[in-house]
Write an enzyme that holds these catalytic residues in place. Sequence first.
Site, mmCIF file in Angstrom:
data_model
loop_
_atom_site.group_PDB
_atom_site.id
_atom_site.type_symbol
_atom_site.label_atom_id
_atom_site.label_comp_id
_atom_site.label_asym_id
_atom_site.label_seq_id
_atom_site.Cartn_x
_atom_site.Cartn_y
_atom_site.Cartn_z
ATOM 1 N N SER A 142 0.860 -1.200 0.129
ATOM 2 C CA SER A 142 -0.039 0.073 -0.122
ATOM 3 C C SER A 142 0.908 1.298 -0.160
ATOM 4 C CB SER A 142 -0.887 0.059 1.297
ATOM 5 O OG SER A 142 -1.711 1.050 1.392
ATOM 6 N N LYS A 202 -1.069 -1.181 -4.635
ATOM 7 C CA LYS A 202 -2.229 -0.326 -4.297
ATOM 8 C C LYS A 202 -1.635 1.088 -4.030
ATOM 9 C CE LYS A 202 -4.626 0.049 0.162
ATOM 10 N NZ LYS A 202 -5.336 -0.780 1.005
ATOM 11 N N ASP A 254 -7.112 3.069 -3.573
ATOM 12 C CA ASP A 254 -7.726 3.357 -2.185
ATOM 13 C C ASP A 254 -8.015 4.703 -1.885
ATOM 14 O OD1 ASP A 254 -8.984 2.859 0.266
ATOM 15 O OD2 ASP A 254 -7.064 1.705 0.950
ATOM 16 N N GLU A 273 -10.843 0.843 -3.766
ATOM 17 C CA GLU A 273 -11.351 0.605 -2.218
ATOM 18 C C GLU A 273 -11.946 1.736 -1.728
ATOM 19 O OE1 GLU A 273 -7.950 -1.009 -0.233
ATOM 20 O OE2 GLU A 273 -8.754 -0.664 1.654
ATOM 21 N N LYS A 328 -10.148 -6.770 7.883
ATOM 22 C CA LYS A 328 -9.074 -6.579 8.960
ATOM 23 C C LYS A 328 -9.905 -6.875 10.117
ATOM 24 C CE LYS A 328 -7.533 -2.315 6.523
ATOM 25 N NZ LYS A 328 -7.642 -0.863 6.527
ATOM 26 N N GLY A 383 -4.267 -4.090 6.012
ATOM 27 C CA GLY A 383 -3.167 -3.742 6.676
ATOM 28 C C GLY A 383 -3.477 -2.297 7.512
HETATM 29 O O1 OSB Z 1 -7.209 1.753 4.145
HETATM 30 O O2 OSB Z 1 -6.156 0.107 4.178
HETATM 31 C C1 OSB Z 1 -6.141 1.437 4.472
HETATM 32 C C2 OSB Z 1 -3.472 1.957 6.889
HETATM 33 C C3 OSB Z 1 -3.951 2.568 7.760
HETATM 34 C C4 OSB Z 1 -5.378 2.844 7.922
HETATM 35 C C5 OSB Z 1 -6.091 2.395 6.609
HETATM 36 C C6 OSB Z 1 -5.519 1.615 5.726
HETATM 37 C C7 OSB Z 1 -3.936 1.740 5.728
HETATM 38 C C8 OSB Z 1 -3.251 1.174 4.380
HETATM 39 C C9 OSB Z 1 -1.921 0.502 4.848
HETATM 40 O O3 OSB Z 1 -3.619 0.924 3.525
HETATM 41 C C10 OSB Z 1 -1.822 -1.080 4.968
HETATM 42 C C11 OSB Z 1 -0.528 -1.632 5.434
HETATM 43 O O4 OSB Z 1 0.457 -1.598 4.815
HETATM 44 O O5 OSB Z 1 -0.532 -1.757 6.627
HETATM 45 MG MG MG Z 2 -8.511 0.806 2.961
#
Ligand code: OSB
Ligand code: MG
Length: 368
Positions: free
Chosen positions: A135, A161, A188, A213, A262, A290
């Site tokens: 991400s 992403k 996202d 997303e 999650k 995550g």
């Molecule tokens: O929207 O998935 C999300 C991190 C913090 C809060 C929300 C999100 C995220 C990430 C990071 O996209 C995912 C990761 O690398 O842990």
């Molecule tokens: Mg997300």
Amino acid sequence: MRIDKVELRRLRLPLVRPFETSFARVHDRTFLLITVHGDGLEGWGECVAEATPYYSAETAATAWHVLTEFLVPSILGVDLTSAAEVWGRLARVRGHQMAKAALEMAAWDLEARQKSMPLWKLLGGDGRPVASGVSIGIQPSLAALEERVDADLADGYRRVKIKIKPGWDLEPARHLRKRHPDLALMVDANAAYTLDAAEHLAGLDDLNLMMIEQPLEYDDVGRHAALQARIATPVCLDESIHSLGIAEDAIARGACRIINIKPGRLGGHLQSKLVHDACAAAGVPVWHGGMLETGIGRAHNLHLSTLPNFTLPGDVAASRRYYAPDLIEPGIEVRPDGTIEVPSGTGIGVTIDTDRVRSATEDSWCSA
Ligand code: OSB
Ligand code: MG
């Protein structure tokens, strides 16, 4: 199983690099660690609530309050046949999924250790290596984005992403698609758009994205259904899916074609399993999201990711993308083929560096 003592710690760790989403830019991460003690063994969980109420209404401070005042007292000293009973014991408290999840997941780790088995086995997974993606936060320029993507692809990751927001959406997505015609690519928005942006978001449709997303409001399933009817890119829901009932409604109403699981957002492993199963029955693929977890939460996520309907690469990447050093030793690493091996051994299967935990701890509490 009987939990006779619970410890809670609040920690703060600097991130290896700042992480920017449509709602915030962060340089460090505040989170809670929970340790449950029973039969001379320990189980560990990580609370993914952030310092701020931007991703979700919960914060590390609300989780601390609800855990110490309500959740821990309702399971302490209670005879449980398994960790699967913890959720029901906590049900009187409305919401606060992240606080509940931290406690519930620690109980699963404890039960797996008591049974001398890896957590994935207790959860009903198969322990296979987990396909991992990255991400990538909002970047200051297209050149900076390119550099990040190249570094992650060189490390082996096979799915990218990117975070988007109004003003940083079509252009970075088009740019990456042009440079990487076959890359598994997705975006996202973290709820940054309204339904008025439907036509604009349809501009992503010719980029062959895996999904978009959470484009719209965190609590708005209905408008996601309206959006999905107007764009070809599959909608995946993250923030919106905070219970089994909402997941079932979202699927029934055509609000999404993919779901991000999650355990923090859903209230733990049991609720995640139920959403996973409901998605499987409806033919909806899932992947593991995550929350910038340390190795402790990351290990939980890997075990859960080996349930059969996790068919899309997750956001469960290697430790060194987040914390250097991580709280576990060795850290979690990605292999050249873009997969991550599930830690072997009993429970979550990782070794926690208690010195590092101690030095990052800002506050602590113990049930007795
Ligand atoms: O929207 O998935 C999300 C991190 C913090 C809060 C929300 C999100 C995220 C990430 C990071 O996209 C995912 C990761 O690398 O842990
Ligand atoms: Mg997300």
